[in-house]
Design a protein around this motif. Sequence first.
Motif, mmCIF file in Angstrom:
data_model
loop_
_atom_site.group_PDB
_atom_site.id
_atom_site.type_symbol
_atom_site.label_atom_id
_atom_site.label_comp_id
_atom_site.label_asym_id
_atom_site.label_seq_id
_atom_site.Cartn_x
_atom_site.Cartn_y
_atom_site.Cartn_z
ATOM 1 N N LEU A 1 7.458 -3.105 -9.486
ATOM 2 C CA LEU A 1 6.415 -2.183 -10.208
ATOM 3 C C LEU A 1 5.089 -3.143 -10.457
ATOM 4 C CD1 LEU A 1 8.874 -0.603 -12.732
ATOM 5 C CD2 LEU A 1 8.052 0.608 -11.093
ATOM 6 N N GLN A 2 4.097 -2.241 -10.350
ATOM 7 C CA GLN A 2 2.970 -2.830 -10.411
ATOM 8 C C GLN A 2 1.852 -1.967 -10.948
ATOM 9 O OE1 GLN A 2 1.488 -5.992 -7.551
ATOM 10 N NE2 GLN A 2 -0.696 -4.952 -7.628
ATOM 11 N N PRO A 3 1.190 -2.062 -11.889
ATOM 12 C CA PRO A 3 0.251 -1.123 -12.484
ATOM 13 C C PRO A 3 -1.100 -1.054 -11.413
ATOM 14 C CG PRO A 3 0.053 -3.075 -13.735
ATOM 15 C CD PRO A 3 1.392 -3.341 -12.984
ATOM 16 N N LEU A 4 -1.745 0.205 -11.350
ATOM 17 C CA LEU A 4 -2.783 0.338 -10.431
ATOM 18 C C LEU A 4 -3.924 -0.006 -11.420
ATOM 19 C CD1 LEU A 4 -1.785 3.111 -8.054
ATOM 20 C CD2 LEU A 4 -2.053 0.563 -7.471
ATOM 21 N N PRO A 5 -5.268 -0.226 -10.940
ATOM 22 C CA PRO A 5 -6.342 -0.379 -11.970
ATOM 23 C C PRO A 5 -6.941 0.947 -12.437
ATOM 24 C CG PRO A 5 -7.032 -0.756 -9.630
ATOM 25 C CD PRO A 5 -5.519 -0.613 -9.645
ATOM 26 N N GLY A 6 -7.507 0.834 -13.426
ATOM 27 C CA GLY A 6 -7.768 2.089 -14.234
ATOM 28 C C GLY A 6 -7.588 2.270 -15.659
ATOM 29 N N GLY A 7 -6.162 1.732 -15.925
ATOM 30 C CA GLY A 7 -5.656 1.877 -17.130
ATOM 31 C C GLY A 7 -4.987 3.189 -17.532
ATOM 32 N N ASP A 8 -4.930 4.155 -16.664
ATOM 33 C CA ASP A 8 -4.238 5.465 -16.770
ATOM 34 C C ASP A 8 -2.801 5.438 -16.377
ATOM 35 O OD1 ASP A 8 -4.198 5.153 -14.067
ATOM 36 O OD2 ASP A 8 -5.509 6.820 -13.595
ATOM 37 N N GLY A 9 -2.121 4.532 -16.438
ATOM 38 C CA GLY A 9 -0.768 4.130 -16.509
ATOM 39 C C GLY A 9 -0.163 4.602 -14.906
ATOM 40 N N GLN A 10 -0.874 4.701 -14.029
ATOM 41 C CA GLN A 10 -0.376 4.717 -12.366
ATOM 42 C C GLN A 10 0.249 3.579 -12.196
ATOM 43 O OE1 GLN A 10 -3.240 6.589 -9.905
ATOM 44 N NE2 GLN A 10 -2.528 8.563 -10.237
ATOM 45 N N LEU A 11 1.156 3.649 -11.040
ATOM 46 C CA LEU A 11 1.889 2.633 -11.007
ATOM 47 C C LEU A 11 1.966 2.739 -9.250
ATOM 48 C CD1 LEU A 11 5.091 2.699 -13.177
ATOM 49 C CD2 LEU A 11 3.139 1.058 -13.447
ATOM 50 N N VAL A 12 2.258 1.315 -8.646
ATOM 51 C CA VAL A 12 2.675 1.392 -7.296
ATOM 52 C C VAL A 12 4.244 0.963 -7.272
ATOM 53 C CG1 VAL A 12 1.673 -0.784 -7.101
ATOM 54 C CG2 VAL A 12 2.716 0.353 -4.967
ATOM 55 N N TRP A 13 5.111 1.726 -6.886
ATOM 56 C CA TRP A 13 6.641 1.050 -6.927
ATOM 57 C C TRP A 13 7.229 0.969 -5.336
ATOM 58 C CZ3 TRP A 13 10.371 4.245 -4.345
ATOM 59 C CH2 TRP A 13 9.920 5.422 -4.139
ATOM 60 N N THR A 14 8.007 0.235 -5.401
ATOM 61 C CA THR A 14 8.644 -0.159 -4.047
ATOM 62 C C THR A 14 10.214 -0.394 -4.497
ATOM 63 O OG1 THR A 14 8.293 -2.661 -4.110
ATOM 64 C CG2 THR A 14 6.728 -1.015 -2.909
ATOM 65 N N LEU A 15 10.916 0.061 -3.454
ATOM 66 C CA LEU A 15 12.521 0.080 -3.763
ATOM 67 C C LEU A 15 12.969 -0.533 -2.550
ATOM 68 C CD1 LEU A 15 14.865 0.800 -5.637
ATOM 69 C CD2 LEU A 15 14.847 2.891 -4.416
ATOM 70 N N GLU A 16 14.126 -1.451 -2.486
ATOM 71 C CA GLU A 16 14.929 -2.008 -1.596
ATOM 72 C C GLU A 16 16.411 -1.472 -1.918
ATOM 73 O OE1 GLU A 16 13.790 -5.946 0.111
ATOM 74 O OE2 GLU A 16 12.491 -5.742 -1.713
#
Length: 446
Positions: free
Chosen positions: A47-62
């Motif tokens: 999990l990594q937060p996306l810039p902007g501070g609005d709580g959006q994330l990029v997630w990846t799963l293996e």
Amino acid sequence: MLPQLALLLSLVVSADETALSQLKYTGAMVPVKEDGNPAVKKFTLTLQPLPGGDGQLVWTLEETGRGSWTWLDHFGRWTPTRRASEGANDSNIGPALLYEREDGKSIVPLIAPHFTGGAKLETGAAWNEDRLDCKVIGEGERAGRACWEIEIRSPYGHKRTLFVEKATGSLVVAVRETVFIGQGQEHKLNFELTEAKDLAANDAVQTAAALDQWLKLRETLAWKLRSGKTELAAEQITALKAELPKLLETAAVGPLASVAAAADADAKGQKNRAGAVAALREASLGKALGKFTLQDIAGKPVTEETLAGKVVVLHLWEYRDTPLEEPYGQTGYLDYLFRRRSEAGVLVFGVTVADQIEDEQIKRTTASSARKLKAFMNLSYPILVDDGELLKRLGDPRQGGGKLPLFIVIGKDGKIAEYHAGMYDVKTNEGLAELDAVIGKSLAAE
């Protein structure tokens, strides 16, 4: 205000926006009772937060063992919401495991590992939220971090245990969850933080740009999330080959690197499989079906003489009632096509494919399963039982890395007019339009 267990995830460990944290969790899911399958579902969630501070994330799963989504279902943009039912759409679907049971498959969502509370966490603190009883039962250490241990119980028993870092009061370091799936089978789902690293703001910006491009690729491929499909159609493979080289570099580093590697490997494999299946199709088209004798699930024989002078559709598939998985739904569209075309002399046969059919027990079980599916779907077309010989003669797509079902259309001249491996694309108002067009052409042929 009482503490609240919210599935909101900021992942901002530092107040300094240049120090966002990328978190990696590893875990496993296992049945409480042995079910005869020794495989263990293991996974890694990044999990990594996306810039902007609005709580959006990029997630990846293996994930490995007990089934798996394709790489196209292993990443996304996510704004975790308080309840899993909120925001459940194609643009806001969070990570979930695909878990293969003995009798089917289950989707198991993963919670966002963040705890927020308005009251001070301390041993003995207790509260109720959404009919869940929450209590801080003590302290412990997980992943080298001092944690509060919070037990959450539903009216039916243990729901999950969270280990929340004492230093932040919000970061969930480990999760121990009780999950019931299928016919109430109890499983344990555990995952723990294994890596946390600070990122420069520029790294987050680059990841956000890469994510936009990967999401656009998924849109270009018209990929429906969590559909259960594993194969790309020919036109999708062509689009993937054109777009992928440009995207691989964007994901060279960061959380999308695992997705890029899986996409590259799958694109090569899809190309090889498509080529092998295309060769089988080419070898089958125009070939006479020849002599054969099969029995339907009631024991009635069907031979090539039954098909003489007719346009015939053979739908070769497993035809089992459990686990009830796609493409079982397509049998309903096939039955509708059969009912509509039967007056024109079109015959449709389902063909359940089973190895070792000479074993009487397997033969009875195969026929019984097909009968149950036929009744469940209210199918009017007959279902035959094949020991694999007919499929082999027609060209088993599995030999080329493809999958069943296999649709075969035989013209009035007794020759194969169509060979289609895999599911057809189905639209609600059009059904099996592509197959119906082939049938229409075969009916019109002299």
